[in-house]
Motif scaffolding. Sequence first.
Motif, PDB file in Angstrom:
ATOM      1  N   SER A  25      25.740  23.946 -27.112  1.00  0.00           N
ATOM      2  CA  SER A  25      24.617  23.043 -26.852  1.00  0.00           C
ATOM      3  C   SER A  25      23.649  23.686 -25.847  1.00  0.00           C
ATOM      4  N   LEU A  26      22.428  23.099 -25.739  1.00  0.00           N
ATOM      5  CA  LEU A  26      21.423  23.632 -24.801  1.00  0.00           C
ATOM      6  C   LEU A  26      21.936  23.552 -23.365  1.00  0.00           C
ATOM      7  N   ARG A  27      22.616  22.479 -23.056  1.00  0.00           N
ATOM      8  CA  ARG A  27      23.155  22.319 -21.707  1.00  0.00           C
ATOM      9  C   ARG A  27      24.176  23.397 -21.402  1.00  0.00           C
ATOM     10  N   ALA A  28      25.031  23.722 -22.392  1.00  0.00           N
ATOM     11  CA  ALA A  28      26.044  24.744 -22.177  1.00  0.00           C
ATOM     12  C   ALA A  28      25.406  26.113 -22.012  1.00  0.00           C
ATOM     13  N   ARG A  29      24.347  26.359 -22.823  1.00  0.00           N
ATOM     14  CA  ARG A  29      23.680  27.657 -22.712  1.00  0.00           C
ATOM     15  C   ARG A  29      23.010  27.805 -21.336  1.00  0.00           C
ATOM     16  N   ARG A  30      22.389  26.724 -20.848  1.00  0.00           N
ATOM     17  CA  ARG A  30      21.772  26.771 -19.514  1.00  0.00           C
ATOM     18  C   ARG A  30      22.822  27.031 -18.433  1.00  0.00           C
ATOM     19  N   GLY A  31      23.964  26.362 -18.553  1.00  0.00           N
ATOM     20  CA  GLY A  31      25.018  26.579 -17.571  1.00  0.00           C
ATOM     21  C   GLY A  31      25.496  28.010 -17.565  1.00  0.00           C
ATOM     22  N   ARG A  32      25.629  28.599 -18.790  1.00  0.00           N
ATOM     23  CA  ARG A  32      26.085  29.983 -18.874  1.00  0.00           C
ATOM     24  C   ARG A  32      25.076  30.929 -18.232  1.00  0.00           C
ATOM     25  N   VAL A  33      23.766  30.696 -18.502  1.00  0.00           N
ATOM     26  CA  VAL A  33      22.728  31.550 -17.902  1.00  0.00           C
ATOM     27  C   VAL A  33      22.723  31.402 -16.376  1.00  0.00           C
TER      28      VAL A  33
END
Length: 597
Positions: free
Chosen positions: A91-99
Amino acid sequence: MNYGNPPPPSGDYERPNCRFRCGRGAAWGQPCANGPSPDGQCGGTSECQPVKNRGRFECHRPADQGGPCGDGPNKDGSCSMRHPPCAPRLSLRARRGRVTMQVCGLLVLLLAAGFHFGRGGGAKPPAADPGPLSAKHASFTRGRDCAACHAAHEAGLGGMLKAAFTANDMSAQCAQCHAFGGPADQPHNEKHFTPHGHAQATDCRACHTEHRGAQGNLTPVTDAQCNSCHRVQFAGLTRGHHEFPAKFPHFTRGGIKFNHAKHLLEYFTKPDYAARAAKSCVECHATSPGEHGLRTAGFDATCARCHAEQIPQNDLVVLRLPEPPAPADAAKLGADDATTFMAWFLQRGGTNAPAYGTALHTFLNGLGMDGTASFAKSLDAATKPGAGAALLAGLNAELLTRPAQLWTKRQKFEPSAAKPVSGWYWLEDLFPELRYKPAGHADPVARAWLEFALAAGREPNAPDAKRAADFRDEVTHLRASVGRCVKCHVVTAPPEAPAARELAWRYTGSELRAHTKFSHGAHLGLTRCADCHALDAKADYEGQFASFAATAGVSSFSGIALANCVNCHAPGKVRSDCRLCHEYHRGPALKEMSVAR
Protein backbone atom coordinates in the motif's frame (compact mmCIF):
# COMPACT_ATOMS: atom_id res chain seq x y z
CA MET A 1 -13.01 4.08 4.78
CA ASN A 2 -13.76 6.43 1.90
CA TYR A 3 -13.83 9.78 3.79
CA GLY A 4 -16.98 10.81 1.93
CA ASN A 5 -15.98 9.65 -1.56
CA PRO A 6 -18.55 7.46 -3.43
CA PRO A 7 -17.56 3.75 -3.57
CA PRO A 8 -16.45 2.10 -6.82
CA PRO A 9 -19.06 -0.02 -8.64
CA SER A 10 -18.00 -3.25 -6.90
CA GLY A 11 -15.35 -4.89 -4.76
CA ASP A 12 -14.50 -1.69 -2.93
CA TYR A 13 -12.78 -2.02 0.43
CA GLU A 14 -10.53 0.20 2.58
CA ARG A 15 -7.93 -1.38 4.85
CA PRO A 16 -5.65 1.51 5.97
CA ASN A 17 -3.87 -0.68 8.54
CA CYS A 18 -2.99 -3.42 6.01
CA ARG A 19 0.40 -3.31 4.36
CA PHE A 20 -0.89 -4.87 1.11
CA ARG A 21 -3.62 -4.12 -1.39
CA CYS A 22 -5.29 -6.46 -3.98
CA GLY A 23 -3.29 -6.86 -7.18
CA ARG A 24 -6.44 -6.89 -9.31
CA GLY A 25 -7.57 -3.64 -7.80
CA ALA A 26 -4.14 -2.09 -8.45
CA ALA A 27 -4.10 -3.27 -12.08
CA TRP A 28 -7.76 -3.11 -13.13
CA GLY A 29 -9.52 -1.11 -10.43
CA GLN A 30 -11.62 -4.15 -9.46
CA PRO A 31 -10.30 -5.62 -6.19
CA CYS A 32 -11.62 -8.86 -4.90
CA ALA A 33 -13.90 -8.91 -1.89
CA ASN A 34 -11.48 -10.75 0.40
CA GLY A 35 -8.30 -8.87 -0.24
CA PRO A 36 -4.76 -10.00 0.59
CA SER A 37 -3.84 -11.80 3.76
CA PRO A 38 -1.67 -9.99 6.40
CA ASP A 39 1.45 -11.75 5.08
CA GLY A 40 0.81 -10.58 1.49
CA GLN A 41 -0.79 -13.75 0.03
CA CYS A 42 -3.70 -13.45 -2.45
CA GLY A 43 -7.07 -14.06 -0.73
CA GLY A 44 -9.21 -13.99 -3.87
CA THR A 45 -8.58 -17.33 -5.69
CA SER A 46 -12.26 -18.24 -5.09
CA GLU A 47 -15.26 -15.99 -5.28
CA CYS A 48 -16.92 -17.27 -2.09
CA GLN A 49 -16.58 -19.54 0.88
CA PRO A 50 -19.45 -22.15 0.59
CA VAL A 51 -21.40 -22.90 3.77
CA LYS A 52 -22.94 -26.33 4.57
CA ASN A 53 -26.63 -26.09 5.30
CA ARG A 54 -28.80 -29.24 6.09
CA GLY A 55 -26.27 -31.62 4.60
CA ARG A 56 -25.47 -29.70 1.45
CA PHE A 57 -23.11 -26.84 0.55
CA GLU A 58 -24.55 -23.50 -0.55
CA CYS A 59 -22.89 -20.68 -2.50
CA HIS A 60 -22.49 -17.49 -0.45
CA ARG A 61 -21.13 -15.15 -3.10
CA PRO A 62 -22.05 -11.56 -2.11
CA ALA A 63 -24.83 -9.84 -3.95
CA ASP A 64 -22.55 -7.03 -5.16
CA GLN A 65 -20.40 -9.74 -6.77
CA GLY A 66 -23.35 -11.25 -8.68
CA GLY A 67 -25.03 -13.32 -5.95
CA PRO A 68 -25.03 -17.15 -5.76
CA CYS A 69 -23.53 -18.73 -8.86
CA GLY A 70 -25.45 -21.14 -11.05
CA ASP A 71 -23.06 -24.08 -10.73
CA GLY A 72 -22.89 -23.98 -6.96
CA PRO A 73 -20.11 -25.36 -4.82
CA ASN A 74 -18.18 -28.53 -5.58
CA LYS A 75 -19.05 -31.77 -3.79
CA ASP A 76 -16.11 -31.30 -1.44
CA GLY A 77 -17.46 -27.91 -0.41
CA SER A 78 -14.97 -25.81 -2.35
CA CYS A 79 -16.03 -22.92 -4.56
CA SER A 80 -16.46 -23.85 -8.20
CA MET A 81 -15.57 -20.29 -9.35
CA ARG A 82 -11.77 -20.42 -9.10
CA HIS A 83 -9.30 -17.80 -10.39
CA PRO A 84 -5.54 -17.65 -10.65
CA PRO A 85 -4.03 -15.77 -7.66
CA CYS A 86 -3.05 -12.10 -8.04
CA ALA A 87 0.14 -10.48 -6.90
CA PRO A 88 -0.77 -8.23 -3.97
CA ARG A 89 1.17 -4.92 -3.82
CA LEU A 90 2.39 -2.75 -0.95
CA SER A 91 0.00 0.00 0.00
CA LEU A 92 1.00 3.69 -0.32
CA ARG A 93 1.31 3.95 3.44
CA ALA A 94 3.65 0.95 3.55
CA ARG A 95 5.77 2.35 0.73
CA ARG A 96 6.07 5.70 2.55
CA GLY A 97 7.09 3.94 5.74
CA ARG A 98 9.75 1.96 3.89
CA VAL A 99 11.16 5.13 2.26
CA THR A 100 11.14 6.92 5.64
CA MET A 101 13.10 4.13 7.27
CA GLN A 102 15.59 4.13 4.42
CA VAL A 103 16.13 7.90 4.71
CA CYS A 104 16.53 7.69 8.49
CA GLY A 105 19.03 4.91 8.09
CA LEU A 106 20.95 6.94 5.55
CA LEU A 107 21.05 9.92 7.91
CA VAL A 108 22.32 7.74 10.73
CA LEU A 109 25.04 6.43 8.43
CA LEU A 110 26.02 9.96 7.39
CA LEU A 111 26.16 11.14 11.01
CA ALA A 112 28.18 8.12 11.99
CA ALA A 113 30.56 8.75 9.09
CA GLY A 114 30.85 12.41 10.09
CA PHE A 115 31.78 11.53 13.66
CA HIS A 116 34.08 8.73 12.59
CA PHE A 117 36.11 10.33 9.83
CA GLY A 118 37.74 13.47 11.29
CA ARG A 119 40.16 15.92 9.79
CA GLY A 120 43.10 14.17 11.37
CA GLY A 121 45.62 15.55 13.80
CA GLY A 122 43.24 15.31 16.75
CA ALA A 123 40.78 17.77 15.20
CA LYS A 124 37.08 17.45 15.86
CA PRO A 125 35.06 15.52 13.27
CA PRO A 126 33.23 17.72 10.73
CA ALA A 127 29.81 16.87 12.13
CA ALA A 128 30.76 18.18 15.59
CA ASP A 129 32.88 21.14 14.48
CA PRO A 130 30.93 24.35 13.68
CA GLY A 131 34.09 26.08 12.55
CA PRO A 132 36.82 28.14 14.22
CA LEU A 133 35.97 31.08 16.49
CA SER A 134 36.94 34.64 15.73
CA ALA A 135 40.40 35.50 16.99
CA LYS A 136 39.10 37.74 19.80
CA HIS A 137 36.73 35.16 21.24
CA ALA A 138 39.21 32.33 20.80
CA SER A 139 41.68 34.10 23.10
CA PHE A 140 39.09 34.28 25.90
CA THR A 141 37.80 30.71 25.61
CA ARG A 142 41.17 28.97 25.50
CA GLY A 143 41.22 26.19 28.08
CA ARG A 144 37.48 25.51 28.17
CA ASP A 145 36.80 25.53 24.42
CA CYS A 146 33.13 24.90 23.65
CA ALA A 147 32.11 24.69 27.31
CA ALA A 148 33.02 28.35 27.77
CA CYS A 149 29.77 29.27 26.01
CA HIS A 150 27.89 25.98 25.63
CA ALA A 151 27.19 24.48 29.06
CA ALA A 152 25.88 21.25 27.50
CA HIS A 153 29.42 20.25 26.54
CA GLU A 154 30.11 19.49 30.19
CA ALA A 155 26.76 17.83 30.88
CA GLY A 156 27.50 14.44 29.34
CA LEU A 157 25.56 12.64 26.61
CA GLY A 158 22.22 13.16 28.34
CA GLY A 159 22.80 16.89 28.67
CA MET A 160 23.79 17.18 25.03
CA LEU A 161 20.67 15.32 23.90
CA LYS A 162 18.53 17.53 26.13
CA ALA A 163 20.18 20.67 24.73
CA ALA A 164 19.26 19.54 21.21
CA PHE A 165 15.56 19.84 22.06
CA THR A 166 15.56 22.83 24.44
CA ALA A 167 16.19 26.53 23.93
CA ASN A 168 19.75 27.68 24.58
CA ASP A 169 20.02 31.25 25.93
CA MET A 170 23.26 32.32 24.26
CA SER A 171 22.63 36.00 25.13
CA ALA A 172 23.07 35.15 28.81
CA GLN A 173 26.41 33.54 27.96
CA CYS A 174 27.48 36.68 26.08
CA ALA A 175 26.51 38.85 29.06
CA GLN A 176 28.97 36.98 31.28
CA CYS A 177 31.79 38.85 29.56
CA HIS A 178 30.10 41.78 27.81
CA ALA A 179 28.65 44.70 29.80
CA PHE A 180 26.33 47.43 28.56
CA GLY A 181 24.90 50.68 29.82
CA GLY A 182 21.48 49.06 30.22
CA PRO A 183 19.69 45.67 30.16
CA ALA A 184 21.55 43.30 27.86
CA ASP A 185 18.35 41.61 26.62
CA GLN A 186 16.42 44.79 25.77
CA PRO A 187 16.50 46.63 22.41
CA HIS A 188 19.44 49.03 22.32
CA ASN A 189 20.08 48.20 26.02
CA GLU A 190 17.40 50.72 27.01
CA LYS A 191 15.22 50.15 30.08
CA HIS A 192 12.16 51.88 28.65
CA PHE A 193 12.64 51.48 24.91
CA THR A 194 8.98 51.29 23.87
CA PRO A 195 8.43 54.11 21.38
CA HIS A 196 5.98 51.99 19.40
CA GLY A 197 4.79 49.70 22.20
CA HIS A 198 6.06 46.51 20.55
CA ALA A 199 9.66 46.19 21.72
CA GLN A 200 10.61 42.61 22.56
CA ALA A 201 13.58 40.94 24.16
CA THR A 202 16.50 40.52 21.80
CA ASP A 203 18.98 37.76 21.06
CA CYS A 204 22.64 38.46 20.37
CA ARG A 205 22.67 35.88 17.59
CA ALA A 206 20.11 37.88 15.63
CA CYS A 207 22.91 40.23 14.57
CA HIS A 208 26.18 38.49 15.53
CA THR A 209 27.22 35.16 13.99
CA GLU A 210 30.23 33.26 15.32
CA HIS A 211 32.30 30.34 13.99
CA ARG A 212 33.20 32.05 10.74
CA GLY A 213 36.94 31.83 11.11
CA ALA A 214 39.70 33.67 12.94
CA GLN A 215 39.25 36.73 10.73
CA GLY A 216 35.46 36.71 11.03
CA ASN A 217 33.95 40.06 11.97
CA LEU A 218 30.93 39.86 14.27
CA THR A 219 30.07 43.56 14.33
CA PRO A 220 28.73 44.42 10.84
CA VAL A 221 24.96 44.87 10.83
CA THR A 222 23.01 45.47 7.65
CA ASP A 223 20.18 47.94 7.13
CA ALA A 224 17.88 44.97 6.57
CA GLN A 225 18.60 43.77 10.10
CA CYS A 226 17.75 47.21 11.50
CA ASN A 227 14.55 47.41 9.47
CA SER A 228 13.46 43.98 10.70
CA CYS A 229 12.63 45.56 14.08
CA HIS A 230 12.03 49.24 13.41
CA ARG A 231 8.49 50.10 12.39
CA VAL A 232 9.58 53.21 10.50
CA GLN A 233 11.80 51.76 7.81
CA PHE A 234 13.99 53.54 5.30
CA ALA A 235 16.80 52.72 2.92
CA GLY A 236 19.04 55.74 3.51
CA LEU A 237 19.19 59.42 4.40
CA THR A 238 17.51 60.40 1.14
CA ARG A 239 14.87 57.67 1.23
CA GLY A 240 12.63 57.84 4.25
CA HIS A 241 14.89 59.21 7.02
CA HIS A 242 13.04 61.69 9.24
CA GLU A 243 14.16 65.30 9.54
CA PHE A 244 16.56 66.23 12.34
CA PRO A 245 15.10 68.09 15.36
CA ALA A 246 15.09 71.88 15.02
CA LYS A 247 17.88 72.38 17.60
CA PHE A 248 20.04 69.45 16.52
CA PRO A 249 22.56 68.88 18.02
CA HIS A 250 22.26 71.64 20.66
CA PHE A 251 19.76 70.21 23.16
CA THR A 252 21.27 71.03 26.56
CA ARG A 253 22.91 74.02 28.17
CA GLY A 254 26.69 73.81 28.11
CA GLY A 255 29.04 74.21 31.05
CA ILE A 256 31.00 77.11 29.54
CA LYS A 257 29.49 80.38 28.32
CA PHE A 258 30.85 81.36 24.92
CA ASN A 259 28.66 83.19 22.44
CA HIS A 260 30.22 82.42 19.07
CA ALA A 261 27.97 84.84 17.22
CA LYS A 262 28.79 87.70 19.60
CA HIS A 263 32.53 87.08 19.37
CA LEU A 264 32.80 86.45 15.64
CA LEU A 265 30.38 89.10 14.44
CA GLU A 266 31.04 91.84 17.00
CA TYR A 267 34.09 91.54 19.27
CA PHE A 268 36.52 90.17 16.70
CA THR A 269 35.66 92.95 14.26
CA LYS A 270 36.78 95.70 16.66
CA PRO A 271 40.26 97.09 16.00
CA ASP A 272 41.30 96.55 19.65
CA TYR A 273 40.74 92.80 19.38
CA ALA A 274 41.08 92.00 15.67
CA ALA A 275 44.80 91.33 15.91
CA ARG A 276 44.31 88.88 18.80
CA ALA A 277 41.20 87.18 17.39
CA ALA A 278 41.31 83.66 16.00
CA LYS A 279 41.38 83.48 12.23
CA SER A 280 39.84 80.01 11.90
CA CYS A 281 37.91 77.48 13.96
CA VAL A 282 40.84 75.07 14.28
CA GLU A 283 42.86 77.67 16.19
CA CYS A 284 40.61 77.02 19.18
CA HIS A 285 39.17 73.59 18.40
CA ALA A 286 41.09 70.35 17.88
CA THR A 287 39.87 66.94 16.81
CA SER A 288 41.01 63.67 15.32
CA PRO A 289 39.41 60.99 13.13
CA GLY A 290 36.68 59.12 15.00
CA GLU A 291 35.94 61.87 17.51
CA HIS A 292 32.45 63.34 17.80
CA GLY A 293 33.23 66.52 19.67
CA LEU A 294 35.78 69.24 19.29
CA ARG A 295 38.35 69.63 22.03
CA THR A 296 39.11 73.21 22.96
CA ALA A 297 42.77 74.10 22.93
CA GLY A 298 42.47 75.49 26.47
CA PHE A 299 42.32 78.90 28.06
CA ASP A 300 45.99 79.72 27.70
CA ALA A 301 46.01 79.06 23.97
CA THR A 302 42.68 80.71 23.19
CA CYS A 303 40.86 82.95 25.67
CA ALA A 304 44.02 84.26 27.37
CA ARG A 305 44.71 86.50 24.40
CA CYS A 306 42.00 88.86 25.60
CA HIS A 307 40.99 87.77 29.09
CA ALA A 308 44.18 86.80 30.92
CA GLU A 309 44.70 90.25 32.48
CA GLN A 310 41.09 90.45 33.71
CA ILE A 311 41.24 87.53 36.16
CA PRO A 312 43.61 89.05 38.81
CA GLN A 313 41.82 92.43 38.81
CA ASN A 314 39.57 91.58 41.78
CA ASP A 315 40.57 90.26 45.19
CA LEU A 316 38.87 87.87 47.55
CA VAL A 317 38.35 89.67 50.89
CA VAL A 318 38.27 87.08 53.68
CA LEU A 319 38.88 88.94 56.97
CA ARG A 320 38.40 92.52 58.11
CA LEU A 321 39.66 93.74 61.51
CA PRO A 322 37.45 96.41 63.10
CA GLU A 323 38.63 98.80 65.78
CA PRO A 324 39.44 96.69 68.88
CA PRO A 325 36.70 97.30 71.49
CA ALA A 326 37.20 97.54 75.22
CA PRO A 327 37.02 94.16 76.97
CA ALA A 328 33.70 95.05 78.53
CA ASP A 329 32.27 96.00 75.11
CA ALA A 330 33.54 92.98 73.15
CA ALA A 331 30.15 91.23 73.20
CA LYS A 332 28.46 94.38 71.88
CA LEU A 333 30.55 94.50 68.72
CA GLY A 334 28.28 94.06 65.68
CA ALA A 335 28.88 92.57 62.25
CA ASP A 336 28.29 95.82 60.38
CA ASP A 337 31.96 96.12 59.42
CA ALA A 338 32.53 92.39 58.91
CA THR A 339 33.07 90.70 55.59
CA THR A 340 30.17 88.57 54.34
CA PHE A 341 32.31 85.52 55.11
CA MET A 342 32.90 86.57 58.73
CA ALA A 343 29.24 87.51 59.25
CA TRP A 344 28.20 84.02 58.21
CA PHE A 345 31.09 81.92 59.46
CA LEU A 346 31.32 83.38 62.98
CA GLN A 347 27.56 83.35 63.61
CA ARG A 348 26.73 79.85 62.36
CA GLY A 349 24.52 77.77 64.64
CA GLY A 350 21.14 79.49 64.44
CA THR A 351 19.66 80.55 67.77
CA ASN A 352 22.50 78.86 69.67
CA ALA A 353 25.21 80.91 67.97
CA PRO A 354 27.23 83.25 70.20
CA ALA A 355 27.16 87.03 69.72
CA TYR A 356 29.30 88.22 66.84
CA GLY A 357 31.68 90.17 69.08
CA THR A 358 32.26 87.18 71.35
CA ALA A 359 32.74 84.85 68.38
CA LEU A 360 35.21 87.28 66.75
CA HIS A 361 37.28 87.58 69.93
CA THR A 362 37.44 83.77 70.29
CA PHE A 363 38.31 83.36 66.60
CA LEU A 364 41.16 85.92 66.69
CA ASN A 365 42.51 84.45 69.94
CA GLY A 366 42.80 81.12 68.12
CA LEU A 367 44.56 82.74 65.15
CA GLY A 368 46.96 84.48 67.48
CA MET A 369 47.91 81.20 69.13
CA ASP A 370 48.32 78.76 66.22
CA GLY A 371 47.75 80.75 63.05
CA THR A 372 46.23 78.75 60.22
CA ALA A 373 45.75 75.49 62.19
CA SER A 374 42.62 76.51 64.11
CA PHE A 375 41.28 78.39 61.06
CA ALA A 376 41.66 75.32 58.83
CA LYS A 377 40.05 73.11 61.48
CA SER A 378 37.02 75.42 61.65
CA LEU A 379 36.72 75.43 57.87
CA ASP A 380 36.84 71.62 57.83
CA ALA A 381 33.98 71.52 60.30
CA ALA A 382 31.93 73.86 58.11
CA THR A 383 32.43 71.80 54.94
CA LYS A 384 34.41 68.57 54.78
CA PRO A 385 37.77 67.25 56.03
CA GLY A 386 40.67 68.66 54.06
CA ALA A 387 38.77 71.66 52.74
CA GLY A 388 40.61 74.08 55.03
CA ALA A 389 44.00 73.17 53.58
CA ALA A 390 42.78 73.98 50.06
CA LEU A 391 41.11 77.23 51.13
CA LEU A 392 44.20 78.51 52.98
CA ALA A 393 46.82 77.13 50.58
CA GLY A 394 49.87 79.42 50.46
CA LEU A 395 48.82 81.40 53.55
CA ASN A 396 51.76 81.93 55.89
CA ALA A 397 50.81 81.37 59.53
CA GLU A 398 52.73 84.52 60.55
CA LEU A 399 50.45 86.52 58.28
CA LEU A 400 47.60 85.62 60.65
CA THR A 401 49.18 85.37 64.08
CA ARG A 402 50.73 88.85 64.32
CA PRO A 403 47.62 90.86 63.31
CA ALA A 404 45.42 88.68 65.54
CA GLN A 405 47.74 89.11 68.54
CA LEU A 406 47.85 92.88 68.07
CA TRP A 407 44.06 93.08 67.81
CA THR A 408 43.47 91.06 70.97
CA LYS A 409 45.94 93.41 72.76
CA ARG A 410 44.00 96.41 71.38
CA GLN A 411 47.04 97.57 69.42
CA LYS A 412 47.02 99.09 65.95
CA PHE A 413 47.98 96.79 63.04
CA GLU A 414 49.37 98.58 60.01
CA PRO A 415 49.69 96.39 56.88
CA SER A 416 52.60 96.73 54.51
CA ALA A 417 52.06 99.10 51.60
CA ALA A 418 53.59 96.58 49.17
CA LYS A 419 50.99 94.82 47.06
CA PRO A 420 51.99 91.39 45.73
CA VAL A 421 51.34 90.21 42.20
CA SER A 422 49.34 87.28 43.59
CA GLY A 423 48.69 85.44 46.82
CA TRP A 424 47.69 86.41 50.35
CA TYR A 425 48.30 89.88 51.76
CA TRP A 426 46.88 92.56 54.10
CA LEU A 427 45.53 95.84 52.74
CA GLU A 428 44.47 98.93 54.69
CA ASP A 429 41.06 99.96 53.28
CA LEU A 430 39.43 101.85 56.14
CA PHE A 431 40.08 98.67 58.11
CA PRO A 432 42.87 96.09 57.66
CA GLU A 433 41.67 93.36 55.31
CA LEU A 434 43.13 89.92 54.58
CA ARG A 435 42.87 89.45 50.83
CA TYR A 436 43.77 86.91 48.20
CA LYS A 437 44.75 87.90 44.66
CA PRO A 438 44.41 85.11 42.05
CA ALA A 439 47.54 84.28 40.09
CA GLY A 440 45.59 83.72 36.91
CA HIS A 441 43.27 81.26 35.24
CA ALA A 442 42.52 78.02 37.14
CA ASP A 443 43.89 79.44 40.38
CA PRO A 444 43.35 76.61 42.93
CA VAL A 445 42.63 78.87 45.92
CA ALA A 446 40.10 80.98 44.05
CA ARG A 447 38.43 77.81 42.84
CA ALA A 448 38.31 76.38 46.36
CA TRP A 449 36.66 79.55 47.76
CA LEU A 450 34.10 79.60 44.93
CA GLU A 451 33.13 76.01 45.63
CA PHE A 452 33.10 76.72 49.37
CA ALA A 453 30.80 79.73 48.91
CA LEU A 454 28.41 77.76 46.69
CA ALA A 455 28.24 74.93 49.22
CA ALA A 456 27.56 77.43 52.03
CA GLY A 457 24.12 78.11 50.58
CA ARG A 458 22.85 74.79 51.93
CA GLU A 459 22.44 76.02 55.53
CA PRO A 460 19.33 74.44 57.11
CA ASN A 461 18.06 77.40 59.20
CA ALA A 462 16.88 80.71 57.80
CA PRO A 463 19.29 83.18 59.56
CA ASP A 464 22.37 81.16 58.61
CA ALA A 465 21.03 80.61 55.11
CA LYS A 466 20.51 84.35 54.59
CA ARG A 467 24.06 85.24 55.68
CA ALA A 468 25.47 82.32 53.66
CA ALA A 469 23.61 83.54 50.59
CA ASP A 470 25.13 87.02 51.01
CA PHE A 471 28.59 85.44 51.24
CA ARG A 472 27.93 83.27 48.18
CA ASP A 473 26.57 86.17 46.11
CA GLU A 474 29.62 88.33 46.90
CA VAL A 475 32.19 85.65 46.08
CA THR A 476 30.45 84.76 42.82
CA HIS A 477 29.82 88.38 41.81
CA LEU A 478 31.35 89.19 38.45
CA ARG A 479 33.29 92.23 39.70
CA ALA A 480 33.16 92.17 43.51
CA SER A 481 35.46 89.21 44.23
CA VAL A 482 36.95 86.21 42.46
CA GLY A 483 33.61 85.80 40.74
CA ARG A 484 35.05 86.63 37.34
CA CYS A 485 35.18 82.85 36.91
CA VAL A 486 31.39 82.76 36.56
CA LYS A 487 31.63 85.01 33.51
CA CYS A 488 32.43 81.83 31.59
CA HIS A 489 31.83 78.96 34.02
CA VAL A 490 28.11 78.21 34.45
CA VAL A 491 26.54 78.02 37.91
CA THR A 492 23.70 75.48 38.03
CA ALA A 493 21.15 74.46 40.62
CA PRO A 494 20.85 70.63 40.64
CA PRO A 495 17.25 69.41 40.15
CA GLU A 496 17.49 67.27 43.30
CA ALA A 497 18.65 70.26 45.42
CA PRO A 498 17.31 73.56 43.98
CA ALA A 499 18.86 75.60 46.81
CA ALA A 500 22.35 74.26 46.10
CA ARG A 501 24.76 75.56 43.47
CA GLU A 502 27.32 73.75 41.36
CA LEU A 503 30.00 75.25 39.15
CA ALA A 504 31.00 73.72 35.82
CA TRP A 505 34.79 73.85 35.53
CA ARG A 506 35.23 72.00 32.25
CA TYR A 507 33.98 72.51 28.73
CA THR A 508 31.70 69.68 27.65
CA GLY A 509 30.22 70.82 24.34
CA SER A 510 27.12 69.42 22.71
CA GLU A 511 26.43 65.78 23.45
CA LEU A 512 24.84 63.59 20.82
CA ARG A 513 21.84 61.55 21.78
CA ALA A 514 22.36 57.92 22.69
CA HIS A 515 23.18 55.54 19.82
CA THR A 516 24.25 58.42 17.56
CA LYS A 517 27.84 59.04 16.48
CA PHE A 518 29.66 61.57 14.36
CA SER A 519 33.29 62.19 13.47
CA HIS A 520 34.40 65.80 13.10
CA GLY A 521 37.87 64.58 12.22
CA ALA A 522 36.60 62.68 9.19
CA HIS A 523 34.92 65.81 7.82
CA LEU A 524 37.68 68.37 8.38
CA GLY A 525 39.38 69.20 5.11
CA LEU A 526 36.42 67.92 3.08
CA THR A 527 34.02 70.74 3.91
CA ARG A 528 34.02 74.11 5.64
CA CYS A 529 32.83 74.46 9.24
CA ALA A 530 30.32 77.13 8.17
CA ASP A 531 28.68 74.70 5.73
CA CYS A 532 27.09 72.95 8.72
CA HIS A 533 27.52 75.45 11.57
CA ALA A 534 25.77 78.68 10.62
CA LEU A 535 25.85 81.51 13.19
CA ASP A 536 22.52 82.60 14.66
CA ALA A 537 22.92 86.22 15.74
CA LYS A 538 19.27 86.45 16.86
CA ALA A 539 19.46 83.60 19.35
CA ASP A 540 18.90 84.60 23.00
CA TYR A 541 22.10 82.92 24.10
CA GLU A 542 22.57 84.86 27.35
CA GLY A 543 18.95 84.37 28.36
CA GLN A 544 19.48 80.67 29.11
CA PHE A 545 21.82 81.60 31.98
CA ALA A 546 19.41 84.03 33.68
CA SER A 547 18.29 81.19 35.93
CA PHE A 548 20.40 78.69 37.85
CA ALA A 549 18.03 75.92 36.81
CA ALA A 550 19.30 73.72 33.99
CA THR A 551 17.24 74.63 30.94
CA ALA A 552 17.06 73.48 27.36
CA GLY A 553 20.11 74.63 25.47
CA VAL A 554 20.17 77.75 23.30
CA SER A 555 23.04 77.80 20.84
CA SER A 556 24.58 80.69 18.97
CA PHE A 557 24.50 78.37 15.95
CA SER A 558 21.47 77.38 13.92
CA GLY A 559 20.40 73.75 14.05
CA ILE A 560 21.87 71.35 11.51
CA ALA A 561 19.31 70.15 8.96
CA LEU A 562 19.17 66.78 7.20
CA ALA A 563 19.82 68.60 3.93
CA ASN A 564 23.36 69.37 5.12
CA CYS A 565 24.13 65.66 5.28
CA VAL A 566 22.43 64.51 2.07
CA ASN A 567 24.56 66.91 0.06
CA CYS A 568 27.24 64.26 0.31
CA HIS A 569 25.65 61.16 1.85
CA ALA A 570 23.42 60.03 -1.01
CA PRO A 571 23.29 57.18 -3.56
CA GLY A 572 26.24 57.35 -5.88
CA LYS A 573 28.20 59.57 -3.47
CA VAL A 574 29.12 58.70 0.13
CA ARG A 575 27.66 55.79 2.10
CA SER A 576 24.52 56.48 4.14
CA ASP A 577 23.72 53.18 5.86
CA CYS A 578 22.40 53.02 9.42
CA ARG A 579 25.70 52.07 11.06
CA LEU A 580 27.48 55.11 9.65
CA CYS A 581 25.76 57.37 12.20
CA HIS A 582 24.17 54.99 14.70
CA GLU A 583 25.39 52.43 17.23
CA TYR A 584 23.12 49.64 18.42
CA HIS A 585 24.50 49.09 21.92
CA ARG A 586 24.55 51.61 24.75
CA GLY A 587 27.90 51.82 26.51
CA PRO A 588 29.41 48.47 25.40
CA ALA A 589 32.38 47.30 27.46
CA LEU A 590 34.12 44.19 28.70
CA LYS A 591 33.63 43.15 32.30
CA GLU A 592 36.75 43.19 34.44
CA MET A 593 36.38 39.52 35.30
CA SER A 594 36.60 38.50 31.66
CA VAL A 595 39.81 40.45 31.16
CA ALA A 596 41.41 38.96 34.26
CA ARG A 597 40.86 35.32 33.44
